[in-house]
Write an enzyme that holds these catalytic residues in place. Structure first.
Site, PDB file in Angstrom:
ATOM      1  N   ASP A  78      -3.555   5.488  -0.505  1.00 22.16           N
ATOM      2  CA  ASP A  78      -4.332   4.392   0.084  1.00 22.16           C
ATOM      3  C   ASP A  78      -5.031   4.841   1.369  1.00 22.16           C
ATOM      4  OD1 ASP A  78      -4.981   1.460   0.477  1.00 22.16           O
ATOM      5  OD2 ASP A  78      -3.750   1.813   2.250  1.00 22.16           O
ATOM      6  N   ALA A 120      -4.970 -11.984  -2.977  1.00 20.55           N
ATOM      7  CA  ALA A 120      -4.839 -12.524  -1.621  1.00 20.55           C
ATOM      8  C   ALA A 120      -6.181 -12.522  -0.890  1.00 20.55           C
ATOM      9  CB  ALA A 120      -3.810 -11.709  -0.838  1.00 20.55           C
ATOM     10  N   LYS A 166      -9.265   5.412   2.189  1.00 15.02           N
ATOM     11  CA  LYS A 166      -9.971   4.883   3.367  1.00 15.02           C
ATOM     12  C   LYS A 166     -10.661   6.016   4.125  1.00 15.02           C
ATOM     13  CE  LYS A 166      -6.759   1.050   3.559  1.00 15.02           C
ATOM     14  NZ  LYS A 166      -5.414   0.631   4.002  1.00 15.02           N
TER      15      LYS A 166
END
Lengths: 330, 203
Positions: free
Chosen positions: A209, A10, A213
């Site tokens: 996830d 994407a 970060k």
């Protein structure tokens, strides 16, 4: 700038589509099995970019971006390599090797792939130090939110902590659980139906996830605060304390709501620690963003507290961050 | 915040309008002129006028009343009413106040400095009942920095399944971090999870 985009998910596809609007030209695109390099396939010289619409159409129809070898994209005549392959942990391959190839050729690199920045930040910095090219990675933290560049603007040594909601899937689930009084499993399957959660949601709901970060932010703070990178503490996922939301029962959200609070999966990075855990926050407080929204909150020594919220994921949103980085390299 | 508590009374005790300089210990006439926050826990007989009778020795002996928590509906086994009073006073005056309270025949259950200066709310979840919730709470109480002020339990699946409890803890000024750490340690041992607020961010 001439871009080679590696990765046609994407984000990669959105970069290909939007690059022209930002005044850049895509000269090569590769996914894991195929590539298109402007010079070779169009037969019209290296200065002419690939046809963005054709690339996207081929990917949709045939599952390939072109008829060239992916290795050719890495050696194409580009200014900036956009690394947008899926995040991998540990040695962060193959993303890390893509970055190495570009830097060794003295080209710039813009990453949307968190792996190399979270797991091998020291190696990345060392490669960049020996290269005329630079490395940027705004898109790896908080999608469209300018988290890394804001830290850079304020200067890492003046930022004491960065925290926030950095995973839209987990936030969607917690928001729905609180609003509807539903349990985790019910909301997860709803999120999967909506495409908000993946079939295997572990990466999001276990906090991995968000932790990656925060690890990236911790590296930015740590390396940014010292003159000599050798003095900086390097963080990787193994240094993070991570708790996810998978086991959080609905009753926790109900008890929190009775007291004017709610629960959010909050990640926090300082130059010394990285923590991700479900936290109690005021129900109408700044950190209690709803649905798939993200928020990044910075504590600074002179500029007070800063909050930036927005879309933490999505093709065009993340591509905006990538193209913002490309702009900074000009 | 302890800062404001420490700051304000200094003016009240030493600060006449012309005194612009830093606090002069001699102005108060004592060795330790800085007042700190104290909490006394009293038990009052359930009769009219008892609360006033308990507050007067505090005010008369130089205590600056901050808050009174009158647990009207919560009687002790002997039918008395527990009252918690927060006030500021110098250490020297605090001792005089406790003596004066006892001299008036008032039962002083607990007297300490900054016993309950800060509050923190957190939620525990896991097999709370199976792991003996009352033992968990007693052990939290037993840790030096914390007192459990309030507990709300939610066990929608029954007592054998995962349940949740919201705890309101009281901690000494500046010790909420220790309080949360103490809870985390006990929780870890019992395989419970803690959802705590962010330290220093929002209440």
């Amino acid at each position: 700038m001439r871009l080679a985009v590696i990765g046609a998910g994407a984000v990669g596809r959105s970069v290909v589509k939007l690059a022209g609007e930002h005044g850049h030209e895509v000269v090569a695109v590769a996914d894991s099995s195929s590539a298109v390099v402007a010079d070779g396939t169009d037969g019209s010289g290296g200065a002419v970019g690939v046809d963005a619409d054709a690339v996207v159409a081929r990917k949709a129809e045939r599952g390939i971006v072109g008829d060239d070898d992916p290795a050719d994209a890495l050696t194409a005549d580009y200014d900036v390599l956009v690394e947008a392959t899926p995040t991998t942990l540990g040695d962060a391959e193959p993303g890390f090797s893509h970055v190495r190839t570009a830097l060794e050729r003295d080209r710039h690199v813009v990453l949307a792939n968190k792996g190399p920045v979270a797991e091998r930040y020291g190696d990345l910095r060392a490669l960049a130090a020996d290269s005329a090219g630079d490395v940027r990675f705004e898109a790896t933290v908080g999608g469209a939110i300018p988290a890394v560049s804001t830290v850079e603007d304020i200067e890492p040594s003046h930022v004491t902590a960065v925290r926030g909601v950095l995973n839209g899937t987990a936030n969607f689930i917690l928001t729905r659980m609180a609003a509807e009084g539903l349990d985790y499993d019910h909301v997860l399957s709803e999120a999967q139906d909506l495409g908000v959660a993946e079939a295997d949601p572990s990466f999001d709901v276990d906090g991995t996830d968000a932790a990656l970060k925060c690890v990236i932010l911790a590296n930015v703070l740590s390396f940014g605060a010292v003159d000599d990178p050798a003095d900086a503490r390097e963080f990787s996922l193994a240094d993070a304390s991570v708790e996810g939301i998978r086991d959080v029962p609905g009753s926790v959200l109900r008890l929190a709501a009775e007291d004017g609070r709610t629960v959010r999966l909050i990640g926090e990075a300082t130059g010394e620690t990285v923590q991700v855990a479900p936290r109690l926050v005021p129900e109408n407080g700044t950190l209690a963003v709803s649905g798939t929204q993200n928020i990044v909150q910075l504590e600074t020594t002179h500029a007070g507290r800063l909050n930036i919220s927005g879309h933490g994921a999505g093709g065009p949103e993340t591509a905006s961050a990538v193209l913002g980085d490309v702009g900074r390299l000009e | 915040m302890s800062d404001s508590r420490d700051g304000a009374p200094e003016e009240a005790v030493t600060g006449d309008a012309t005194d612009e300089g830093p606090t002069d210990p001699a102005a108060d006439g004592g060795h330790d002129p800085t007042p700190s926050t104290h909490t006394v826990r009293l038990e009052l007989v359930d009769e009219p006028g008892q609360l006033l009778a308990a507050l007067q020795p505090i005010a008369n002996n130089g205590g600056n009343l901050l808050s009174i928590y009158h647990e009207r509906g919560n009687k002790t086994p002997r039918g008395r009413i527990p009252v918690e009073v927060d006030f500021e006073a110098t250490t020297e005056r605090f001792e005089g106040i406790v003596e004066a309270l006892r001299a008036e025949g008032i039962t002083v259950m607990q007297a300490g400095t900054e016993r309950y200066a800060e509050e923190i709310t957190l939620v525990l979840f896991g097999h709370l009942i199976d792991t003996d919730l009352s033992d968990t709470l007693s052990r939290i109480e037993a840790s030096a920095s914390t007192s459990v002020a309030d507990v709300s339990l939610a066990a929608p699946q029954g007592t054998e399944e995962v349940s949740s409890a919201r705890l309101r803890l009281e901690a000494r000024s500046g010790e909420t971090g220790e309080a949360v750490a103490a809870v985390r340690e006990i929780a870890e041992e019992k395989d419970l999870r803690v959802v705590a607020p962010l330290a220093g961010v929002e209440p």
